[in-house]
Design a protein around this motif. Structure first.
Motif, PDB file in Angstrom:
ATOM      1  N   GLY A  56       0.791  -1.226   0.000  1.00 10.50           N
ATOM      2  CA  GLY A  56       0.000   0.000   0.000  1.00 10.50           C
ATOM      3  C   GLY A  56       0.825   1.279   0.000  1.00 10.50           C
ATOM      4  N   ALA A  57       2.148   1.175   0.049  1.00 10.28           N
ATOM      5  CA  ALA A  57       2.999   2.368   0.103  1.00 10.28           C
ATOM      6  C   ALA A  57       2.984   3.100  -1.237  1.00 10.28           C
ATOM      7  N   THR A  58       2.978   4.434  -1.167  1.00 13.91           N
ATOM      8  CA  THR A  58       2.985   5.263  -2.362  1.00 13.91           C
ATOM      9  C   THR A  58       4.139   6.271  -2.302  1.00 13.91           C
ATOM     10  N   GLN A  59       4.398   6.921  -3.420  1.00 13.69           N
ATOM     11  CA  GLN A  59       5.598   7.730  -3.607  1.00 13.69           C
ATOM     12  C   GLN A  59       5.858   8.772  -2.519  1.00 13.69           C
ATOM     13  N   TYR A  60       4.934   9.656  -2.256  1.00 18.69           N
ATOM     14  CA  TYR A  60       5.238  10.748  -1.324  1.00 18.69           C
ATOM     15  C   TYR A  60       5.475  10.279   0.105  1.00 18.69           C
ATOM     16  N   PRO A  61       4.653   9.381   0.645  1.00 23.56           N
ATOM     17  CA  PRO A  61       4.982   8.864   1.979  1.00 23.56           C
ATOM     18  C   PRO A  61       6.320   8.119   2.008  1.00 23.56           C
ATOM     19  N   LEU A  62       6.659   7.403   0.925  1.00 22.58           N
ATOM     20  CA  LEU A  62       7.960   6.724   0.865  1.00 22.58           C
ATOM     21  C   LEU A  62       9.096   7.748   0.835  1.00 22.58           C
ATOM     22  N   LEU A  63       8.955   8.796   0.010  1.00 24.04           N
ATOM     23  CA  LEU A  63       9.973   9.851  -0.016  1.00 24.04           C
ATOM     24  C   LEU A  63      10.108  10.509   1.355  1.00 24.04           C
ATOM     25  N   ALA A  64       8.974  10.799   1.986  1.00 23.16           N
ATOM     26  CA  ALA A  64       9.002  11.437   3.306  1.00 23.16           C
ATOM     27  C   ALA A  64       9.740  10.568   4.314  1.00 23.16           C
ATOM     28  N   ALA A  65       9.528   9.253   4.247  1.00 22.46           N
ATOM     29  CA  ALA A  65      10.213   8.343   5.165  1.00 22.46           C
ATOM     30  C   ALA A  65      11.685   8.205   4.811  1.00 22.46           C
ATOM     31  N   ALA A  66      11.986   7.982   3.539  1.00 19.44           N
ATOM     32  CA  ALA A  66      13.367   7.745   3.107  1.00 19.44           C
ATOM     33  C   ALA A  66      14.251   8.964   3.314  1.00 19.44           C
ATOM     34  N   GLU A  67      13.683  10.150   3.083  1.00 21.24           N
ATOM     35  CA  GLU A  67      14.471  11.383   3.151  1.00 21.24           C
ATOM     36  C   GLU A  67      14.225  12.186   4.427  1.00 21.24           C
ATOM     37  N   ARG A  68      13.410  11.630   5.305  1.00 19.41           N
ATOM     38  CA  ARG A  68      13.095  12.271   6.591  1.00 19.41           C
ATOM     39  C   ARG A  68      12.615  13.711   6.415  1.00 19.41           C
ATOM     40  N   TRP A  69      11.575  13.852   5.580  1.00 18.05           N
ATOM     41  CA  TRP A  69      10.992  15.174   5.367  1.00 18.05           C
ATOM     42  C   TRP A  69      10.404  15.687   6.678  1.00 18.05           C
ATOM     43  N   PRO A  70      10.547  16.967   6.942  1.00 20.31           N
ATOM     44  CA  PRO A  70       9.946  17.521   8.157  1.00 20.31           C
ATOM     45  C   PRO A  70       8.431  17.697   7.986  1.00 20.31           C
ATOM     46  N   ALA A  71       7.723  17.735   9.094  1.00 22.01           N
ATOM     47  CA  ALA A  71       6.296  18.033   9.042  1.00 22.01           C
ATOM     48  C   ALA A  71       6.159  19.444   8.481  1.00 22.01           C
ATOM     49  N   PRO A  72       5.156  19.772   7.796  1.00 25.22           N
ATOM     50  CA  PRO A  72       3.874  19.087   7.587  1.00 25.22           C
ATOM     51  C   PRO A  72       3.739  18.447   6.216  1.00 25.22           C
ATOM     52  N   TRP A  73       4.809  18.072   5.555  1.00 25.65           N
ATOM     53  CA  TRP A  73       4.730  17.601   4.167  1.00 25.65           C
ATOM     54  C   TRP A  73       3.795  16.416   4.000  1.00 25.65           C
ATOM     55  N   PHE A  74       4.242  15.248   4.335  1.00 28.01           N
ATOM     56  CA  PHE A  74       3.440  14.036   4.199  1.00 28.01           C
ATOM     57  C   PHE A  74       3.721  13.166   5.402  1.00 28.01           C
ATOM     58  N   GLN A  75       2.732  12.389   5.773  1.00 23.32           N
ATOM     59  CA  GLN A  75       2.950  11.413   6.830  1.00 23.32           C
ATOM     60  C   GLN A  75       3.898  10.356   6.264  1.00 23.32           C
ATOM     61  N   PRO A  76       5.089  10.205   6.850  1.00 20.92           N
ATOM     62  CA  PRO A  76       6.035   9.215   6.315  1.00 20.92           C
ATOM     63  C   PRO A  76       5.482   7.800   6.394  1.00 20.92           C
ATOM     64  N   TRP A  77       5.829   7.002   5.395  1.00 19.56           N
ATOM     65  CA  TRP A  77       5.467   5.593   5.375  1.00 19.56           C
ATOM     66  C   TRP A  77       6.134   4.904   6.554  1.00 19.56           C
ATOM     67  N   GLU A  78       5.412   3.979   7.141  1.00 20.21           N
ATOM     68  CA  GLU A  78       5.963   3.120   8.198  1.00 20.21           C
ATOM     69  C   GLU A  78       5.563   1.686   7.890  1.00 20.21           C
ATOM     70  N   PRO A  79       6.417   0.750   8.202  1.00 20.61           N
ATOM     71  CA  PRO A  79       6.033  -0.653   7.957  1.00 20.61           C
ATOM     72  C   PRO A  79       4.825  -1.012   8.804  1.00 20.61           C
ATOM     73  N   ALA A  80       4.024  -1.930   8.255  1.00 20.77           N
ATOM     74  CA  ALA A  80       2.860  -2.415   9.000  1.00 20.77           C
ATOM     75  C   ALA A  80       3.328  -3.181  10.223  1.00 20.77           C
ATOM     76  N   PRO A  81       2.567  -3.133  11.296  1.00 19.00           N
ATOM     77  CA  PRO A  81       2.935  -3.929  12.478  1.00 19.00           C
ATOM     78  C   PRO A  81       3.053  -5.414  12.100  1.00 19.00           C
ATOM     79  N   ALA A  82       3.876  -6.134  12.800  1.00 21.27           N
ATOM     80  CA  ALA A  82       4.095  -7.564  12.541  1.00 21.27           C
ATOM     81  C   ALA A  82       2.769  -8.289  12.445  1.00 21.27           C
ATOM     82  N   GLY A  83       2.673  -9.133  11.451  1.00 23.03           N
ATOM     83  CA  GLY A  83       1.446  -9.909  11.272  1.00 23.03           C
ATOM     84  C   GLY A  83       0.417  -9.213  10.406  1.00 23.03           C
ATOM     85  N   ARG A  84       0.689  -7.953   9.975  1.00 23.51           N
ATOM     86  CA  ARG A  84      -0.267  -7.228   9.119  1.00 23.51           C
ATOM     87  C   ARG A  84       0.484  -6.722   7.903  1.00 23.51           C
ATOM     88  N   GLY A  85      -0.169  -6.745   6.733  1.00 27.69           N
ATOM     89  CA  GLY A  85       0.401  -6.168   5.503  1.00 27.69           C
ATOM     90  C   GLY A  85       1.479  -6.924   4.930  1.00 27.69           C
TER      91      GLY A  85
END
Length: 193
Positions: free
Chosen positions: A164-193
């Protein structure tokens, strides 16, 4: 720290900036993937994110050999293998291969004084029309931008199908964008996704 290419002042800078941007977008599709996920063909095709990154690296390597008029290596492997990771290959390994290919392309192009310089078309390659004898370095760069963007789109779809990950949340996570750009992608909790 943006999802779009920055402003450019001239043709060479524009081509290299857009090439770098498309590489970045392709690479970010791998952010946070496991080895198994990097090998996942999540659509009707056999394409995988790891394989697409490997293919993009080899495309750049091949085109730079043409620009430099270096001989092509013997290709005995099945071409479809280029779009998948072999058992001994890793995601980190193909990302490193991609980074090396990009650095070589950047160095080769920086040394080319004229983007109109002729680049000979290899003979006997099924995807090159017989009547094409040469391209320019400019054409090669435009083709690389197109090739990487097309495969980046494939990788986007595969990644979204995986978790379910998409470009902007992935960029925000990978490049550590500051708020308020996009909610950074995070891996799903164990057992989900």
């Amino acid at each position: 720290m943006s999802g779009i290419a920055p402003p450019v002042a001239d043709e060479r800078t524009a081509l290299m900036t857009y090439l770098a941007h498309q590489r970045r977008l392709l690479r970010v599709t791998a952010h946070g993937l496991t080895e198994d996920q990097a090998r996942t063909a999540a659509t009707a095709s056999e394409l995988t994110i790891g394989g697409l990154i490997k293919h993009a690296a080899r495309c750049e390597e091949g085109w730079m050999r043409l620009v430099l008029r270096e001989p092509e290596p013997d290709r005995t492997a099945d071409e479809s293998e280029e779009f998948r990771l072999a058992p001994e290959e890793t995601l980190a390994g193909v990302l490193a291969e991609h980074a090396r290919a990009a650095a070589r392309t950047d160095a080769v192009i920086a040394a080319v004084p004229d983007l109109g310089q002729a680049v000979p078309a290899p003979r006997g390659t099924r995807w090159i029309p017989a009547e094409v004898e040469e391209w320019s370095v400019r054409w090669v760069l435009l083709h690389l931008i197109e090739e990487i963007a097309r495969h980046g789109g494939h990788a986007d779809i595969i990644r979204e199908s995986i978790d379910g990950a998409t470009q902007y949340p992935l960029l925000a996570a990978a490049e550590r964008w500051p708020a308020p750009w996009f909610q950074p992608w995070e891996p799903a909790p164990a057992g989900r996704g």
